[in-house]
Design a protein around this motif. Structure first.
Motif, PDB file in Angstrom:
ATOM      1  N   ASN A 128      26.879  -2.134  19.335  1.00 16.68           N
ATOM      2  CA  ASN A 128      26.083  -3.090  18.243  1.00 16.68           C
ATOM      3  C   ASN A 128      26.042  -2.163  17.051  1.00 16.68           C
ATOM      4  OD1 ASN A 128      24.289  -4.393  16.581  1.00 16.68           O
ATOM      5  ND2 ASN A 128      24.159  -5.983  18.242  1.00 16.68           N
ATOM      6  N   LYS A 129      26.771  -2.870  16.095  1.00 15.22           N
ATOM      7  CA  LYS A 129      26.730  -2.029  14.591  1.00 15.22           C
ATOM      8  C   LYS A 129      25.407  -2.499  13.762  1.00 15.22           C
ATOM      9  CE  LYS A 129      31.704  -1.803  14.413  1.00 15.22           C
ATOM     10  NZ  LYS A 129      31.639  -0.923  15.609  1.00 15.22           N
ATOM     11  N   VAL A 130      24.599  -3.166  14.120  1.00 11.42           N
ATOM     12  CA  VAL A 130      23.589  -3.694  13.324  1.00 11.42           C
ATOM     13  C   VAL A 130      22.055  -3.182  14.212  1.00 11.42           C
ATOM     14  CG1 VAL A 130      22.172  -5.787  12.403  1.00 11.42           C
ATOM     15  CG2 VAL A 130      24.641  -5.753  12.412  1.00 11.42           C
ATOM     16  N   TYR A 131      21.836  -3.308  15.381  1.00 11.44           N
ATOM     17  CA  TYR A 131      20.841  -3.121  16.196  1.00 11.44           C
ATOM     18  C   TYR A 131      20.873  -2.217  17.280  1.00 11.44           C
ATOM     19  CZ  TYR A 131      19.439  -7.648  14.151  1.00 11.44           C
ATOM     20  OH  TYR A 131      19.107  -8.688  13.253  1.00 11.44           O
ATOM     21  N   HIS A 132      19.919  -1.267  17.703  1.00 10.53           N
ATOM     22  CA  HIS A 132      19.957  -0.489  18.734  1.00 10.53           C
ATOM     23  C   HIS A 132      18.731  -0.547  19.360  1.00 10.53           C
ATOM     24  CE1 HIS A 132      18.078   2.456  15.828  1.00 10.53           C
ATOM     25  NE2 HIS A 132      17.551   2.866  16.917  1.00 10.53           N
ATOM     26  N   SER A 133      18.652  -0.124  20.655  1.00  9.86           N
ATOM     27  CA  SER A 133      17.449  -0.047  21.349  1.00  9.86           C
ATOM     28  C   SER A 133      17.090   1.237  21.516  1.00  9.86           C
ATOM     29  CB  SER A 133      17.343  -1.115  22.639  1.00  9.86           C
ATOM     30  OG  SER A 133      18.680  -0.529  23.600  1.00  9.86           O
ATOM     31  N   ILE A 139      15.597  -2.235  17.351  1.00 10.98           N
ATOM     32  CA  ILE A 139      15.526  -1.727  16.058  1.00 10.98           C
ATOM     33  C   ILE A 139      16.840  -2.028  15.211  1.00 10.98           C
ATOM     34  CG2 ILE A 139      15.236   0.594  14.913  1.00 10.98           C
ATOM     35  CD1 ILE A 139      14.345   1.808  17.715  1.00 10.98           C
ATOM     36  N   GLU A 140      16.418  -2.510  13.785  1.00 10.37           N
ATOM     37  CA  GLU A 140      17.585  -2.620  12.933  1.00 10.37           C
ATOM     38  C   GLU A 140      17.947  -1.494  12.528  1.00 10.37           C
ATOM     39  OE1 GLU A 140      18.400  -6.143   9.733  1.00 10.37           O
ATOM     40  OE2 GLU A 140      16.704  -4.816   9.154  1.00 10.37           O
ATOM     41  N   THR A 141      19.252  -0.866  12.748  1.00  5.46           N
ATOM     42  CA  THR A 141      19.521   0.649  12.408  1.00  5.46           C
ATOM     43  C   THR A 141      19.442   0.671  11.019  1.00  5.46           C
ATOM     44  OG1 THR A 141      21.051   0.250  14.601  1.00  5.46           O
ATOM     45  CG2 THR A 141      21.327   2.258  12.799  1.00  5.46           C
ATOM     46  N   GLY A 149       9.597  -5.838  20.470  1.00  2.00           N
ATOM     47  CA  GLY A 149       9.138  -5.014  21.557  1.00  2.00           C
ATOM     48  C   GLY A 149       8.811  -6.088  22.969  1.00  2.00           C
ATOM     49  N   CYS A 150       8.275  -5.099  23.786  1.00  2.00           N
ATOM     50  CA  CYS A 150       7.654  -5.916  24.807  1.00  2.00           C
ATOM     51  C   CYS A 150       6.423  -4.821  25.369  1.00  2.00           C
ATOM     52  CB  CYS A 150       8.526  -5.890  25.813  1.00  2.00           C
ATOM     53  SG  CYS A 150       9.179  -4.494  26.654  1.00  2.00           S
ATOM     54  N   LYS A 151       5.845  -5.478  26.246  1.00  3.44           N
ATOM     55  CA  LYS A 151       4.535  -4.676  27.014  1.00  3.44           C
ATOM     56  C   LYS A 151       5.007  -2.921  27.266  1.00  3.44           C
ATOM     57  CE  LYS A 151       4.321  -6.078  31.704  1.00  3.44           C
ATOM     58  NZ  LYS A 151       3.706  -7.063  32.515  1.00  3.44           N
ATOM     59  N   ALA A 152       6.231  -2.760  27.706  1.00  3.15           N
ATOM     60  CA  ALA A 152       6.421  -1.644  27.977  1.00  3.15           C
ATOM     61  C   ALA A 152       7.087  -0.646  26.629  1.00  3.15           C
ATOM     62  CB  ALA A 152       7.445  -1.605  29.142  1.00  3.15           C
ATOM     63  N   SER A 153       7.167  -1.263  25.544  1.00  7.89           N
ATOM     64  CA  SER A 153       7.836  -0.290  24.442  1.00  7.89           C
ATOM     65  C   SER A 153       6.902   0.647  23.974  1.00  7.89           C
ATOM     66  CB  SER A 153       7.640  -1.570  23.256  1.00  7.89           C
ATOM     67  OG  SER A 153       8.620  -2.556  23.372  1.00  7.89           O
ATOM     68  N   VAL A 154       7.607   1.617  23.673  1.00  5.33           N
ATOM     69  CA  VAL A 154       7.144   3.033  23.031  1.00  5.33           C
ATOM     70  C   VAL A 154       7.971   3.233  21.935  1.00  5.33           C
ATOM     71  CG1 VAL A 154       6.985   5.187  23.390  1.00  5.33           C
ATOM     72  CG2 VAL A 154       6.718   3.739  25.349  1.00  5.33           C
ATOM     73  N   ILE A 155       7.195   3.129  20.509  1.00  3.73           N
ATOM     74  CA  ILE A 155       7.786   3.250  19.258  1.00  3.73           C
ATOM     75  C   ILE A 155       8.400   4.688  19.259  1.00  3.73           C
ATOM     76  CG2 ILE A 155       7.810   3.340  16.846  1.00  3.73           C
ATOM     77  CD1 ILE A 155       5.206   1.387  17.102  1.00  3.73           C
ATOM     78  N   PRO A 156       9.715   4.752  18.981  1.00  3.98           N
ATOM     79  CA  PRO A 156      10.444   6.085  18.733  1.00  3.98           C
ATOM     80  C   PRO A 156       9.763   7.066  17.927  1.00  3.98           C
ATOM     81  CG  PRO A 156      11.915   4.522  19.042  1.00  3.98           C
ATOM     82  CD  PRO A 156      10.668   3.706  19.069  1.00  3.98           C
ATOM     83  N   SER A 157       9.584   8.293  18.182  1.00  2.00           N
ATOM     84  CA  SER A 157       9.131   9.261  17.282  1.00  2.00           C
ATOM     85  C   SER A 157      10.298  10.055  16.585  1.00  2.00           C
ATOM     86  CB  SER A 157       8.306  10.155  17.959  1.00  2.00           C
ATOM     87  OG  SER A 157       8.756  10.803  18.938  1.00  2.00           O
ATOM     88  N   ASP A 158      11.533   9.582  16.718  1.00  2.00           N
ATOM     89  CA  ASP A 158      12.644  10.285  16.276  1.00  2.00           C
ATOM     90  C   ASP A 158      13.051  10.276  14.866  1.00  2.00           C
ATOM     91  OD1 ASP A 158      13.721   7.799  16.799  1.00  2.00           O
ATOM     92  OD2 ASP A 158      15.306   8.473  17.993  1.00  2.00           O
ATOM     93  N   GLY A 159      12.433   9.255  14.151  1.00  2.00           N
ATOM     94  CA  GLY A 159      12.664   8.945  12.960  1.00  2.00           C
ATOM     95  C   GLY A 159      13.352   7.730  12.722  1.00  2.00           C
ATOM     96  N   SER A 160      13.705   7.178  14.077  1.00  2.00           N
ATOM     97  CA  SER A 160      14.713   6.024  14.127  1.00  2.00           C
ATOM     98  C   SER A 160      13.636   4.569  13.516  1.00  2.00           C
ATOM     99  CB  SER A 160      15.451   5.629  15.492  1.00  2.00           C
ATOM    100  OG  SER A 160      14.326   5.607  16.319  1.00  2.00           O
ATOM    101  N   VAL A 161      12.503   4.706  13.502  1.00  2.00           N
ATOM    102  CA  VAL A 161      11.751   3.829  12.863  1.00  2.00           C
ATOM    103  C   VAL A 161      10.958   4.115  11.872  1.00  2.00           C
ATOM    104  CG1 VAL A 161       9.910   2.057  13.730  1.00  2.00           C
ATOM    105  CG2 VAL A 161      11.694   2.464  15.259  1.00  2.00           C
ATOM    106  N   THR A 162      11.047   3.230  10.719  1.00  2.00           N
ATOM    107  CA  THR A 162      10.010   3.682   9.676  1.00  2.00           C
ATOM    108  C   THR A 162       9.300   2.460   9.354  1.00  2.00           C
ATOM    109  OG1 THR A 162      11.997   3.382   7.954  1.00  2.00           O
ATOM    110  CG2 THR A 162      11.391   5.624   8.811  1.00  2.00           C
ATOM    111  N   SER A 163       9.462   1.311   9.770  1.00  2.00           N
ATOM    112  CA  SER A 163       8.686   0.151   9.525  1.00  2.00           C
ATOM    113  C   SER A 163       8.805  -0.828  10.776  1.00  2.00           C
ATOM    114  CB  SER A 163       9.230  -0.500   8.088  1.00  2.00           C
ATOM    115  OG  SER A 163      10.530  -0.940   8.242  1.00  2.00           O
TER     116      SER A 163
END
Length: 166
Positions: A128-133, A139-141, A149-163
């Motif tokens: 997928n060129k727009v989203y990744h999981s 996450i919108e790339t 997300g869901c109840k098992a979600s963990v926000i990545p700490s690799d910088g792939s999420v900033t908002s």
């Protein structure tokens, strides 16, 4: 008086026959027809689709008659690409445990999984060129925005999420 009694008997008989037919239809819809084992692609059957205004692509707009707990959104429907999942398409599907989103999806609406209390796995196709999981999050790339997300979600700490989206 006898005609009246025969009429009541006929009404009861007709009601009985209609009840049997209704039960048969319910059994066929629950246990017969398409199911994941019969489909070599693994795509979920019965999802609700709407033809987009462009006339050449579809959106998933709801759960429809699908009873799968592990939803696999198809990349095509009626020979055309599935390019979006509408807002609240799976809201309050309390039996939904996992979802796989294909590479063809380029638009995802808000509150997609609101009330999906059993959801524990979210996977977006790696092509997928727009989203990744990651971490059971969508996450919108390009914008690095966490979309869902869901109840098992963990926000990545690799910088792939900033908002975090709405």
């Amino acid at each position: 008086m006898i005609l009246f009694k025969k009429g009541n008997i006929m009404k009861k008989y007709l009601s009985f026959v209609l009840a049997i037919i209704s039960i048969a239809f319910m059994l066929v819809s629950c246990f017969g027809g398409d199911n994941e084992q019969d489909d070599p692609t693994g795509d979920s059957k019965g999802l609700k689709f709407t033809l987009n205004d462009d006339g050449v692509s579809y959106s998933v707009t709801g759960i429809g008659s699908c009873t799968d707990t592990d939803i696999v959104v198809p990349s095509t429907y009626n020979g055309m690409s599935v390019v979006s999942i509408s807002e609240r398409a799976f809201s309050y599907c309390t039996s939904l445990t996992s979802i796989t989103i294909p590479d063809s999806v380029t638009s995802i609406g808000f509150s997609l999984f609101e009330g999906c209390t059993s959801l524990t796995s979210i996977v977006v196709d790696k092509n997928n060129k727009v989203y990744h999981s990651a971490g059971n999050c969508i996450i919108e790339t390009a914008s690095k925005t966490l979309i869902a997300g869901c109840k098992a979600s963990v926000i990545p700490s690799d910088g792939s999420v900033t908002s975090i989206g709405d």
